[in-house]
Design an enzyme around this catalytic site. Structure first.
Site, PDB file in Angstrom:
ATOM      1  CB  CYS A  86      -0.110  -2.234   1.507  1.00  0.00           C
ATOM      2  SG  CYS A  86      -1.243  -0.899   1.663  1.00  0.00           S
ATOM      3  CG  HIS A 203      -3.135  -5.674   1.254  1.00  0.00           C
ATOM      4  ND1 HIS A 203      -2.496  -5.823   2.650  1.00  0.00           N
ATOM      5  CD2 HIS A 203      -3.468  -4.606   0.877  1.00  0.00           C
ATOM      6  CE1 HIS A 203      -2.452  -4.400   2.936  1.00  0.00           C
ATOM      7  NE2 HIS A 203      -2.925  -3.704   2.105  1.00  0.00           N
ATOM      8  CD  GLU A 205      -1.598  -9.017   3.194  1.00  0.00           C
ATOM      9  OE1 GLU A 205      -1.185  -9.149   1.998  1.00  0.00           O
ATOM     10  OE2 GLU A 205      -1.580  -8.147   3.672  1.00  0.00           O
TER      11      GLU A 205
END
Ligand SMILES: Nc1ncnc2c1ncn2[C@@H]1O[C@H](COP(=O)(O)OP(=O)(O)O)[C@@H](O)[C@H]1O
Ligand SMILES: [Mg+2]
Lengths: 243, 96, 752, 96
Positions: A86, A203, A205
């Site tokens: 990002c 994302h 994560e």
């Protein structure tokens, strides 16, 4: 292997990335403070999501000049693995480590939603545990995630198979409706020519445990770990299967 | 697309001048903001409006020994930070 | 202006200009034994404003229950704090930013978020979630779209950038807010239970330090004029200097403050919110029963030539004031420097009980702290029920014709902006950052895990102002009950409340009556449900040209869920599951969304609520969730049972599931389908769990009816409704985007 | 703060002209972008830079019968849409 997660002023997903690495994957990781100039011997550098320096001029524009970035650029140029998520992707583009740029979303609004991305290439340290054409569910959250590049660059990206991820619908089709931000060619993630620098808008994560709605992001992290284990730190790009 | 209004006049020793930097999305780059503004203008009855593009205007104060130097420095700032050459063009003016 | 002119004594004319009444001015002069100068008048006027002094609400707020075994800090600090066990606590508060958001929606909403974040991290808590409660005018009003667009972008713009997830909220559209929208923001943070920072000055001689952004001429008199004086439609001509938010600086401030709090260097800390430097310093001194001296020459300023008056009253954002331990100044400076922020000593704690400020070597203000705080005026204003109340509460159901096409009614209700999906709004908020969001926006309540523990926090915010307009007491009771019910539906045990009381002018007896009734409602509901109110905010003068907004006592509820994996969501999950209803349906249509949308009427009284029953229903639901019996739980609210069932079918993030349900025809069909009887929860569960649920309900005397089962791709409510889920979903999902995308004419509304 | 370059010359029947609109945050209003850019420029060694403000540059094409009319319409667009009078000032130029 050791991961390094850079913390810029305004990084927000740094500790989420660290959580994924340390708590979910149980791998060692260190924070790399933006004012430092030592990569502490890490094997892979992650530039996390957030709003570095508020993203006030352009996303990533100011972060790329922070002292740590000089070292990150050197590291990347020596073949080190660098991964921008990002805002990190935006920083990598601003720093010239990845081609193109990320501009305001097509509808001008920030979007936070689950996205589907198709894995286009698997001969990279970031994606080699995925299947080609596999669809991953990974959330996105950004206001400026529309990937653009000039026609020649796009053509080169496609020819060199540098597009690693594309926005698709749940059936794997790269339609206009499936494109959340207007990115050219539905591009969600690209790798550099050396295949050691990777940027993506979704994302991973935030998709590492089932309760998050998906743990598909794990595959990307695990790819990096496996690539490192397989190859040692020496030759990062030769590990990919199919080569 | 840069424009110098550099008149090579020596300013009284390190005077403060003002620069205006214009940063515009390149022609071939999508400009969703410009499109949205055009649509809104049409909806408001400004139907005579054609293309609209939205960029940035940056006004700086800087100390410089003369206009030429100010222009040089401003150009360097644009190249380094203020504009992203991949997607933007820039031009600037040094205040008369 | 030569600033020294500010030191001349003022007269009553100035005082009235500053919003004081002649009586208040007289009282001030008497207490001082002299007339104040202009700087002092400015200070007094903000400290005595409704916003800071709570002069019209104080006597009533005391009635709210604010104690309990978990309460570590009740009202009176920047945020309330509740113990959640294992050495952890949560700090939370809700606050309004209504008028600024009407004037400049993006910046008004953004700075509202900034302010409430500071209130929470000031306590030493790391903010982990934001909720936003929004009230807009009707979509027929030309300014509504512009306001929605700006407010939502502003909340997202700030919260996303600071990196705190916005995980829920509520949104209503009603013509009563056409010229006075509401923007209420809530923040919750986590902190160690034994390390709460308070804004209480201590240690005579300790340095007072200023950190964060420089002081500019932002919002001077914003607090007193914008928040407390009625709008007269001229707001835009007056163009008060608008505050612009700087979320990046806030993020630095947040990280720096939390880092500093790990060390033993600060004694007290407070953000500079409304009335800036003045209220933060005065309040810190007041809580410590000490005095404070400020050297205004040392305050970092952004604009040139700022007068002491402006420096004291500026409302520039992203600033904090702290009292450091003497000798720790460098330690404080170092931590802030790490985050590229400057910390400056601007004064000292004194023992004289005075607020003193110097500028240019002269004392420019000298006022007793007590006069500005405890001795500020307090009013018990007259309250009177509106004379047309009876007429408004009358509803003759026999005069309301029943529709024929129930499918069409359901679809029309799902298209109502109040019932439709709010995804257009919350998609613009980062609801994931910090990685704790177990349930984000889109279910009855949000659920967050607390890292390193097995605990979860459950959050909801609610208020039906149509109920409150028709009966503010019952409306407020329902707001508390519904917020708690939402939390329970997610599996949480409600543990604490913060409230944001949005009303018209307290100088109107009818408004004061609404206010007092609402307070009584909150009090009774909280006592019955054993909930403490630990923080809150009052926003009066929400009116334009004499029209007050509908009374809106917004309730934010915090619940605890342990273990967090026991959470529940509202949507159906498995084909074949039994659908059941906890609670009882009565023939109640007063103040319903159905009456408003289908019959264009706001009439009658809100549904009846029996708090003893409410408690039992919640208990059954919570126990069933704890025992692992339920696959889903959804509270029945606006739109009644039919809408609740539809939501259970279509709000699943991936795949809609249908339902086949049979309702006994025990009353008017419209009341059965769309009535909003309280204390009802739709649940779904495995057939084998049914007997256990029924027994549980029976034990507590809660009605529990099997309605049908989860099946297919249609919602069938025999014998009235039979629609494809995809059709329901389409209408529900597109209602807001369709209205928002309507060309861009909304921008015209900037003209007002 | 508007500026007309209106020369009252009749354009060949409904010709297209270009307007450049400059929108800037008002002086008294905080400009976090400008502040951040100034800080970055300093960090990059452009220490001669003083105050920086960041605004918007909007380029429009519009059909107008003459420059005067173009200016009038552009001003109306600024007031109605392009600038937010609460926090921004605007000026514009009609292309020579
Ligand atoms: N302004 C908002 N910001 C974020 N989430 C919102 C907002 N408005 C509504 N939501 C979310 O949309 C969902 C539906 O809201 P609502 O209709 O109020 O639910 P309920 O009636 O169950 O309380 C909830 O999950 C809520 O958190
Ligand atoms: Mg609700």
């Amino acid at each position: 292997m050791r991961w390094g997660v850079v913390v810029f002023p305004g990084s927000n997903d740094d500790q989420d990335t660290l959580w994924a690495i340390e708590q979910v994957l149980c791998e060692p990781a260190v924070r790399l403070w933006h004012k430092d100039t030592d990569l502490q011997g890490v094997d892979v550098v992650v530039l996390p999501g957030g709003f570095s320096y508020g993203d006030y001029l352009r996303c990533g524009a100011m972060a790329r000049f922070s002292p740590i970035m000089e070292k990150v650029i050197e590291f990347a140029n020596r073949g080190g693995l660098v991964w921008g998520i990002c805002n990190g992707f935006q920083v990598l583009c601003e720093a010239g480590l990845l081609p193109g740029a990320l501009v305001r979303n097509r509808d001008r609004r920030f979007v936070c939603a689950m996205s589907y991305v198709r894995v286009e290439e698997t001969d990279t340290p970031f994606t080699h545990l995925c299947r080609r054409g596999e669809v991953l569910r990974i959330p996105i959250k950004h206001g400026e995630g529309c990937y653009v590049a000039d026609a020649a660059t796009l053509e080169r990206l496609e020819r060199n198979r540098q597009v690693l991820l594309r926005y698709v619908d749940s059936n794997g089709r790269a339609t206009r409706e499936a494109n959340p931000n207007g990115s050219l060619g539905n591009i969600a993630g690209v790798v550099n020519e050396g295949r050691n620098v990777f940027g993506l808008m979704p994302h991973p994560e935030h998709a590492v445990e089932k309760w998050m709605g998906s743990d598909d992001g794990l595959k990307l992290f695990q790819s990096v770990i496996a690539a490192q284990r397989g190859a040692g730190a020496a030759d990062l790009t030769a590990v990919a299967p199919g080569h | 697309m840069r424009k110098f209004t550099a008149a090579f006049v020596r300013l009284p020793e390190e005077e403060s001048v003002r620069a205006r930097v214009f940063v515009m999305p390149k022609k071939e780059v999508l400009d969703p903001q410009g499109k949205a503004v055009a649509r809104s203008l049409h909806a408001l009855g400004f139907t005579e409006v054609g293309e609209v593009r939205v960029g940035k205007l940056i006004e700086l104060e800087l100390r410089a020994s003369d206009r030429h130097q100010a222009a040089e420095r401003t150009e360097a700032m644009c190249r380094k930070l203020l504009a992203n050459g991949v997607i933007e063009d820039f031009s600037f003016e040094i205040e008369e | 202006m030569n600033w020294e002119q500010l030191l001349r004594p003022v007269d009553e004319y100035h005082a009235i200009e500053h919003g004081l009444t002649p009586e208040e001015f007289e009282r001030l002069c008497r207490a001082l034994g002299r007339a104040p100068n202009l700087v002092e008048l400015g200070v007094v006027s903000v400290m005595w404003s409704e916003h800071c002094s709570y002069k019209s609400s104080r006597v009533h707020l005391r009635k709210l229950p604010s104690t309990g075994p978990r309460v570590l800090q009740g009202p009176g600090e920047n945020a309330g704090v509740i113990d959640i066990g294992d050495g952890l606590a949560v700090a939370f508060k809700i606050e309004s930013h209504n008028h600024p958001s009407y004037v400049e929606p993006y910046q008004g909403a953004a700075t509202g978020v900034g302010g409430i974040l500071r209130d929470v991290f000031t306590m030493g808590a790391r903010p982990i979630a934001i909720l936003d409660s929004l009230r807009f005018g009707s979509f027929d009003h030309p300014r509504t779209r512009y306001l929605v667009e700006g407010v939502v972008a502003g909340i997202g713009g700030y919260g996303n950038c600071v990196g705190v997830p916005t995980v829920g909220g509520d949104t209503y559209f009603d013509a009563g807010y056409n010229a006075n929208i509401l923007v209420n923001a809530f923040t919750i943070g986590v902190l160690p239970a034994n390390r709460i920072f308070r804004a209480r000055a201590a240690g005579v001689g300790n340095p007072v330090m200023y950190v964060g952004s420089k002081t500019g001429r932002d919002g001077i008199h914003g607090a007193s004029l914008l928040a407390s004086a009625e709008f007269r439609g001229e707001a835009e001509e007056k163009r008060p200097t608008v505050q612009v938010g700087d979320p990046f600086t806030e993020k630095l401030l947040l990280e720096a403050c939390l880092e500093l709090m790990e060390q033993d260097a600060i004694v007290a800390i407070q953000d500079m919110g409304a009335a800036g430097l003045t209220s933060s310093s005065v309040e810190m001194a007041a809580r410590g029963q000490l005095g404070i001296w400020l050297d205004l020459d040392r305050v970092p300023t952004r604009a040139q030539g700022m007068t002491p008056y402006e420096i004291l009253l500026s409302e520039s954002q992203e600033r904090m004031l702290l009292v450091a331990r003497a000798g720790c100044e460098d330690q404080v400076r170092d931590v802030f420097a790490k985050w590229d922020l400057e910390a400056v000593v601007v004064g000292r704690v004194t023992d004289d009980g005075l607020f003193r400020a110097s500028y240019g070597g002269r004392e420019v203000a000298r006022l007793p702290i007590a006069l500005l705080t405890d001795e500020a005026p307090v009013y018990d204003r007259p309250a009177r029920a509106p004379s047309d109340l009876d007429a408004r509460q009358r509803l003759r159901l026999e005069e309301i014709p029943q529709p024929h096409d129930w499918n069409a009614v359901l679809l029309q209700l799902l298209d109502s902006p109040n019932l439709a999906s709010k995804s257009w709004i919350y998609r613009q908020y980062d609801s994931l950052v910090r990685g704790n969001t177990v349930v984000g926006p889109g279910s009855d309540a949000a659920v967050l895990r607390i890292k390193g523990t097995d605990k979860g926090l459950v959050l909801s915010v609610d208020c039906n102002s149509r109920y409150c307009l028709q009966d503010p007491y019952v409306g407020a009771v329902i707001a508390v009950a519904e917020a708690a019910r939402n939390v329970v539906c997610a599996g949480g045990e409600p543990i604490g409340v913060t409230d944001c009381l949005n009303f018209g002018s307290p100088e109107k007896p009818e408004v004061m009556w609404q206010f007092v009734e609402a307070i009584h409602g909150i009090r009774d509901a909280c006592i019955a449900l054993r909930l403490p109110v630990v923080s809150g905010n009052v926003s009066f003068y929400n009116e334009t040209e004499g029209h007050s907004i509908p009374p809106t006592p917004t309730i934010a509820m915090v619940g605890l869920l342990e273990p967090v994996r026991a959470f529940t969501t509202q949507w159906f999950k498995n084909e074949g599951d039994v659908i059941a209803l906890l609670g009882q349906t009565r023939e109640e249509l007063g103040a319903s969304e159905y009456l408003a949308v289908i019959h264009g009427q706001v009439a009658g009284v809100p549904p009846w609520i029996d708090l003893a029953v409410e408690r039992k229903v919640q208990e059954v639901c919570l126990r069933a969730i704890r025992e692992g019996l339920l696959a889903s739980a959804h509270d029945v609210s606006e739109g009644g049972l039919a809408v609740a069932l539809a939501e259970c079918c279509i709000t699943h993030p991936e795949a809609a599931l249908g339902a086949v349900v049979e309702l006994p025809a025990s009353m008017r069909t419209d009341a059965l389908l769309f009535g909003e009887s309280q204390s009802r929860i739709v649940v779904s569960l495995k057939r084998r769990n049914w007997a256990r649920l029924r027994d549980l309900a029976q034990q507590l005397g809660v009605p529990c009816t099997m309605l049908g089962e989860v099946r297919g791709r249609r919602l069938v409510i025999h014998p009235w409704i039979d629609v494809e889920c995809s059709a329901l979903r389409e209408v529900w999902a597109s209602a807001l985007p369709r209205r928002m995308e309507l060309a861009a004419v909304h921008d015209e509304a900037r003209q007002g």
